[in-house]
Design a protein around this motif. Structure first.
Motif, PDB file in Angstrom:
ATOM      1  N   MET A  28      -9.169  -5.865   6.812  1.00 15.01           N
ATOM      2  CA  MET A  28      -7.931  -6.345   7.405  1.00 15.01           C
ATOM      3  C   MET A  28      -6.939  -5.194   7.530  1.00 15.01           C
ATOM      4  O   MET A  28      -6.806  -4.391   6.616  1.00 15.01           O
ATOM      5  N   PRO A  31      -2.366  -6.342   5.957  1.00 11.18           N
ATOM      6  CA  PRO A  31      -2.319  -7.745   5.525  1.00 11.18           C
ATOM      7  C   PRO A  31      -1.002  -8.122   4.852  1.00 11.18           C
ATOM      8  O   PRO A  31      -0.354  -7.284   4.221  1.00 11.18           O
ATOM      9  N   GLY A  44      -3.785 -11.076   8.622  1.00 13.54           N
ATOM     10  CA  GLY A  44      -3.713  -9.752   9.221  1.00 13.54           C
ATOM     11  C   GLY A  44      -4.568  -9.704  10.473  1.00 13.54           C
ATOM     12  O   GLY A  44      -4.925 -10.750  11.027  1.00 13.54           O
ATOM     13  N   ALA A  70      -1.514  -4.806   0.195  1.00 13.00           N
ATOM     14  CA  ALA A  70      -0.906  -5.851   1.016  1.00 13.00           C
ATOM     15  C   ALA A  70       0.577  -5.963   0.664  1.00 13.00           C
ATOM     16  O   ALA A  70       1.030  -5.435  -0.347  1.00 13.00           O
TER      17      ALA A  70
END
Length: 77
Positions: A28, A31, A44, A70
């Motif tokens: 991702m 994210p 994401g 994240a």
């Protein structure tokens, strides 16, 4: 049964299933983890710009945020 080979990933990176690509463990990009109804959801995009989401435990979500993988989104206390 043989296990499927994982995509190459960086340790600690958030990965999810890509519905469009039909592949598991796709990394991702940028994210954000939101808390909704007691569930922790990372949202994401993949490298192609397709939207992705992954549900995780509170401990996993906090670990990703602590490691800088994240950002915190909405719903956190």
């Amino acid at each position: 049964m043989a296990k499927a080979k994982k995509e190459t990933e960086t340790p600690g990176e958030i990965t999810a299933y890509s519905v469009k690509l039909k592949k598991k463990n796709v990394p991702m990009v940028d994210p954000v983890i939101d808390c909704k109804s007691g569930r922790y959801i990372a949202t994401g995009k993949d490298s192609d710009g397709n939207k992705m989401a992954a549900i995780m435990s509170k401990a996993t979500a906090e670990e990703h945020i602590k490691n800088g993988n994240a950002k915190k989104g909405t719903g956190w206390e």
